[in-house]
Design a protein around this motif. Structure first.
Motif, PDB file in Angstrom:
ATOM      1  N   LEU A 100       0.829  -1.212   0.000  1.00  0.00           N
ATOM      2  CA  LEU A 100       0.000   0.000   0.000  1.00  0.00           C
ATOM      3  C   LEU A 100       0.860   1.256   0.000  1.00  0.00           C
ATOM      4  O   LEU A 100       0.593   2.205  -0.744  1.00  0.00           O
ATOM      5  CB  LEU A 100      -0.912   0.003   1.231  1.00  0.00           C
ATOM      6  N   ALA A 101       1.889   1.268   0.834  1.00  0.00           N
ATOM      7  CA  ALA A 101       2.774   2.433   0.897  1.00  0.00           C
ATOM      8  C   ALA A 101       3.454   2.661  -0.447  1.00  0.00           C
ATOM      9  O   ALA A 101       3.644   3.803  -0.876  1.00  0.00           O
ATOM     10  CB  ALA A 101       3.816   2.245   2.000  1.00  0.00           C
ATOM     11  N   THR A 102       3.804   1.576  -1.137  1.00  0.00           N
ATOM     12  CA  THR A 102       4.465   1.689  -2.436  1.00  0.00           C
ATOM     13  C   THR A 102       3.515   2.250  -3.488  1.00  0.00           C
ATOM     14  O   THR A 102       3.877   3.160  -4.251  1.00  0.00           O
ATOM     15  CB  THR A 102       4.993   0.309  -2.877  1.00  0.00           C
ATOM     16  N   VAL A 103       2.294   1.720  -3.530  1.00  0.00           N
ATOM     17  CA  VAL A 103       1.322   2.161  -4.543  1.00  0.00           C
ATOM     18  C   VAL A 103       0.887   3.607  -4.288  1.00  0.00           C
ATOM     19  O   VAL A 103       0.841   4.433  -5.210  1.00  0.00           O
ATOM     20  CB  VAL A 103       0.101   1.221  -4.557  1.00  0.00           C
ATOM     21  N   ILE A 104       0.569   3.927  -3.044  1.00  0.00           N
ATOM     22  CA  ILE A 104       0.120   5.285  -2.739  1.00  0.00           C
ATOM     23  C   ILE A 104       1.266   6.278  -2.922  1.00  0.00           C
ATOM     24  O   ILE A 104       1.072   7.397  -3.404  1.00  0.00           O
ATOM     25  CB  ILE A 104      -0.469   5.352  -1.317  1.00  0.00           C
ATOM     26  N   GLY A 105       2.489   5.880  -2.563  1.00  0.00           N
ATOM     27  CA  GLY A 105       3.634   6.739  -2.805  1.00  0.00           C
ATOM     28  C   GLY A 105       3.832   7.013  -4.290  1.00  0.00           C
ATOM     29  O   GLY A 105       4.148   8.134  -4.692  1.00  0.00           O
ATOM     30  N   PHE A 106       3.623   5.984  -5.114  1.00  0.00           N
ATOM     31  CA  PHE A 106       3.690   6.152  -6.575  1.00  0.00           C
ATOM     32  C   PHE A 106       2.726   7.243  -7.034  1.00  0.00           C
ATOM     33  O   PHE A 106       3.083   8.147  -7.799  1.00  0.00           O
ATOM     34  CB  PHE A 106       3.344   4.810  -7.235  1.00  0.00           C
ATOM     35  N   LEU A 107       1.498   7.191  -6.566  1.00  0.00           N
ATOM     36  CA  LEU A 107       0.474   8.137  -7.009  1.00  0.00           C
ATOM     37  C   LEU A 107       0.692   9.528  -6.423  1.00  0.00           C
ATOM     38  O   LEU A 107       0.540  10.539  -7.120  1.00  0.00           O
ATOM     39  CB  LEU A 107      -0.903   7.602  -6.632  1.00  0.00           C
ATOM     40  N   LEU A 108       1.061   9.595  -5.158  1.00  0.00           N
ATOM     41  CA  LEU A 108       1.235  10.895  -4.504  1.00  0.00           C
ATOM     42  C   LEU A 108       2.417  11.665  -5.100  1.00  0.00           C
ATOM     43  O   LEU A 108       2.300  12.855  -5.421  1.00  0.00           O
ATOM     44  CB  LEU A 108       1.430  10.700  -2.999  1.00  0.00           C
ATOM     45  N   ILE A 109       3.552  10.995  -5.259  1.00  0.00           N
ATOM     46  CA  ILE A 109       4.718  11.680  -5.807  1.00  0.00           C
ATOM     47  C   ILE A 109       4.540  11.940  -7.301  1.00  0.00           C
ATOM     48  O   ILE A 109       5.053  12.935  -7.836  1.00  0.00           O
ATOM     49  CB  ILE A 109       5.998  10.877  -5.533  1.00  0.00           C
ATOM     50  N   GLY A 110       3.785  11.084  -7.984  1.00  0.00           N
ATOM     51  CA  GLY A 110       3.450  11.361  -9.378  1.00  0.00           C
ATOM     52  C   GLY A 110       2.685  12.662  -9.525  1.00  0.00           C
ATOM     53  O   GLY A 110       2.936  13.442 -10.459  1.00  0.00           O
ATOM     54  N   SER A 111       1.781  12.919  -8.594  1.00  0.00           N
ATOM     55  CA  SER A 111       1.028  14.174  -8.646  1.00  0.00           C
ATOM     56  C   SER A 111       1.952  15.364  -8.399  1.00  0.00           C
ATOM     57  O   SER A 111       1.841  16.398  -9.053  1.00  0.00           O
ATOM     58  CB  SER A 111      -0.117  14.156  -7.624  1.00  0.00           C
ATOM     59  N   CYS A 112       2.890  15.219  -7.466  1.00  0.00           N
ATOM     60  CA  CYS A 112       3.828  16.318  -7.178  1.00  0.00           C
ATOM     61  C   CYS A 112       4.741  16.594  -8.377  1.00  0.00           C
ATOM     62  O   CYS A 112       5.045  17.751  -8.689  1.00  0.00           O
ATOM     63  CB  CYS A 112       4.671  15.978  -5.951  1.00  0.00           C
ATOM     64  N   ALA A 113       5.187  15.528  -9.061  1.00  0.00           N
ATOM     65  CA  ALA A 113       6.048  15.702 -10.230  1.00  0.00           C
ATOM     66  C   ALA A 113       5.300  16.422 -11.342  1.00  0.00           C
ATOM     67  O   ALA A 113       5.862  17.279 -12.041  1.00  0.00           O
ATOM     68  CB  ALA A 113       6.541  14.338 -10.717  1.00  0.00           C
ATOM     69  N   ALA A 114       4.025  16.093 -11.532  1.00  0.00           N
ATOM     70  CA  ALA A 114       3.229  16.772 -12.559  1.00  0.00           C
ATOM     71  C   ALA A 114       3.061  18.249 -12.223  1.00  0.00           C
ATOM     72  O   ALA A 114       3.107  19.107 -13.112  1.00  0.00           O
ATOM     73  CB  ALA A 114       1.864  16.090 -12.683  1.00  0.00           C
ATOM     74  N   VAL A 115       2.869  18.564 -10.953  1.00  0.00           N
ATOM     75  CA  VAL A 115       2.780  19.966 -10.529  1.00  0.00           C
ATOM     76  C   VAL A 115       4.070  20.707 -10.877  1.00  0.00           C
ATOM     77  O   VAL A 115       4.044  21.829 -11.381  1.00  0.00           O
ATOM     78  CB  VAL A 115       2.499  20.062  -9.015  1.00  0.00           C
ATOM     79  N   GLU A 116       5.206  20.075 -10.610  1.00  0.00           N
ATOM     80  CA  GLU A 116       6.497  20.723 -10.880  1.00  0.00           C
ATOM     81  C   GLU A 116       6.632  21.085 -12.352  1.00  0.00           C
ATOM     82  O   GLU A 116       7.017  22.213 -12.705  1.00  0.00           O
ATOM     83  CB  GLU A 116       7.629  19.790 -10.456  1.00  0.00           C
ATOM     84  N   VAL A 117       6.312  20.132 -13.243  1.00  0.00           N
ATOM     85  CA  VAL A 117       6.402  20.400 -14.675  1.00  0.00           C
ATOM     86  C   VAL A 117       5.409  21.492 -15.072  1.00  0.00           C
ATOM     87  O   VAL A 117       5.724  22.393 -15.861  1.00  0.00           O
ATOM     88  CB  VAL A 117       6.145  19.115 -15.483  1.00  0.00           C
ATOM     89  N   GLY A 118       4.202  21.439 -14.513  1.00  0.00           N
ATOM     90  CA  GLY A 118       3.179  22.430 -14.830  1.00  0.00           C
ATOM     91  C   GLY A 118       3.579  23.834 -14.413  1.00  0.00           C
ATOM     92  O   GLY A 118       3.366  24.801 -15.158  1.00  0.00           O
ATOM     93  N   VAL A 119       4.165  23.959 -13.241  1.00  0.00           N
ATOM     94  CA  VAL A 119       4.571  25.289 -12.754  1.00  0.00           C
ATOM     95  C   VAL A 119       5.681  25.866 -13.621  1.00  0.00           C
ATOM     96  O   VAL A 119       5.659  27.049 -13.984  1.00  0.00           O
ATOM     97  CB  VAL A 119       5.005  25.212 -11.270  1.00  0.00           C
ATOM     98  N   VAL A 120       6.669  25.036 -13.971  1.00  0.00           N
ATOM     99  CA  VAL A 120       7.754  25.520 -14.826  1.00  0.00           C
ATOM    100  C   VAL A 120       7.198  26.004 -16.166  1.00  0.00           C
ATOM    101  O   VAL A 120       7.591  27.059 -16.680  1.00  0.00           O
ATOM    102  CB  VAL A 120       8.809  24.411 -15.031  1.00  0.00           C
ATOM    103  N   ARG A 121       6.254  25.238 -16.751  1.00  0.00           N
ATOM    104  CA  ARG A 121       5.676  25.639 -18.034  1.00  0.00           C
ATOM    105  C   ARG A 121       4.786  26.879 -17.879  1.00  0.00           C
ATOM    106  O   ARG A 121       4.775  27.764 -18.753  1.00  0.00           O
ATOM    107  CB  ARG A 121       4.852  24.494 -18.624  1.00  0.00           C
TER     108      ARG A 121
END
Length: 403
Positions: free
Chosen positions: A214-235
């Motif tokens: 569970l920690a692995t799957v939820i970590g995948f999704l949570l950090i994926g959302s943060c990475a998308a935010v980072e790319v979005g803010v830079v753009r």
């Protein structure tokens, strides 16, 4: 935990020193993605290409995380950390100084990822040996909160350096901090004193435990959302230096505040779902407007749930495994987060290229967070109830031969 409680925790012998050392050693984590993103976009003119190089780096870290973490139980922390640090620094120097086609950049990104020192696995294995069991959950909360300092300072620093002094200088800065921070952590007395026993179970068996999975799957999704935010803010701010860095910084300020405030909140089965509701709603609101103040406000709100959610991940992982399995377990959790970062950044990058708008990146972030929320609700029965118990690992035991 009140401020006085955190001060008491930091006065525990070795705690303040190892937290400072590991934060410095991990500081490049907050710079490397933006440094690579800006450098590769500058070199190729494509956010999609930059997203592929970031994905290669993240996949490399994901593959190596559990392996290098498990190696620490076989060859010792210092040997593994020194070897991986040396290779990682050389890879970043190559990214900075060599002019290559996209496959070459991707190959170096992969090597940098494969050789990323397993600092997180090491320090979260050391923590149970530094404090008594009752203080372990607050220590995980403090760690999850203080790591946001990296995400507050590092994005601002690297965007200013890369946009004002050049992207090559930005990557060289990453390599320099890797050397300085890694050496401090490796030479810390606590790293030399704590020995990880060899795990008696086969490689990968620990990730099949429901809380770790569970920690692995939820970590995948949570950090994926943060990475998308980072790319979005830079753009959104077109590599706009200080604006992009400050918006990412306030995202982390929200997380820092949320993590410190939740340090003594008991972790029950529904703790993760409650914290992810905050993240999901905040990210959904980012799509209403791309105004810098609106984005800053909504990302602060979303950030309030991130460090508390990460603290839950760390606590349920630690409480569910034997001490000899902790490094590998945290390696798998880190792998989930890194694959999420690869997926989030790559999907966001291609949506930006396809639509010409950063809104696709924020939609990606929202969907990732919403999926994490759904998983936490659907599998709530698999979360251990840590109310009234500590998050210390299960002691390793073995048969004793009597005379």
């Amino acid at each position: 935990m009140a401020g006085s409680g955190y001060r008491e925790l930091l006065r525990t012998h070795g705690v303040g020193r190892i937290i400072a050392a590991q934060l410095t050693a991990r500081f490049p984590n907050g710079m490397s993605s933006l440094a690579i993103l800006l450098h590769i976009e500058h070199a190729t003119g494509s956010y999609g290409a930059a997203g592929l190089v970031l994905a290669a780096s993240s996949v490399g870290q994901a593959v190596a995380g559990p392996i290098t973490s498990r190696w620490m139980g076989r060859w010792g922390m210092r040997r593994v950390l020194t070897l991986t640090l040396s290779v990682c620094v050389l890879a970043f120097l190559g990214l900075a100084l060599l002019r290559l086609p996209l496959p070459g950049y991707m190959a170096l990104g992969l090597v940098a990822g494969l050789s990323t020192p397993p600092i997180q696995s090491a320090v979260r294995t050391i923590y149970p040996k530094l404090v008594n069991a009752a203080h372990l959950t607050p220590l995980f909360s403090l760690d999850a909160s203080l790591q946001e300092i990296i995400w507050i300072v590092a994005p601002v620093l690297i965007t200013i350096v890369s946009t004002q002094l050049g992207t090559v200088t930005g990557l060289l800065l990453v390599a320099g901090v890797l050397v300085a921070g890694g050496a401090w952590f490796i030479l810390s007395p606590e790293v030399g004193r704590v020995r990880i026993p060899r795990s008696r179970r086969g490689f990968g068996a620990v990730v099949l435990k429901p809380p770790v999975l569970l920690a692995t799957v939820i970590g995948f999704l949570l950090i994926g959302s943060c990475a998308a935010v980072e790319v979005g803010v830079v753009r959104t701010f077109n590599e706009g230096g200080l604006s992009a860095g400050l918006v990412l910084a306030v995202f982390s300020v929200g997380s820092l505040v949320g993590g410190l405030a939740s340090g003594t909140v008991p972790i029950g089965p529904w703790a993760m779902a409650r914290r992810l509701v905050i993240v999901t709603v905040g990210l959904a609101l980012t799509m209403v407007s791309l105004n810098v103040f609106w984005l800053g406000g909504t990302l602060i709100a979303a950030g309030v749930g991130i460090a508390p959610a990460l603290a839950v991940l760390f606590a349920i992982t630690s409480a569910s495994v034997k001490f000899s399995e902790t490094a590998e377990a945290f390696g798998w959790v880190g792998t989930g987060q890194l694959i999420g970062a690869a997926a989030g950044s790559a999907i966001a990058g291609f949506l930006i290229d396809g639509t010409g708008s950063p809104v696709g990146a924020y939609l990606t972030a929202t969907l990732f967070a919403a999926a994490a929320l759904v998983v936490s609700v659907a599998f709530v029965r698999a979360f251990p109830d840590l109310r009234g118990r500590d998050a210390a690992p299960i002691p390793d035991t073995e048969a004793v031969t009597l005379p």
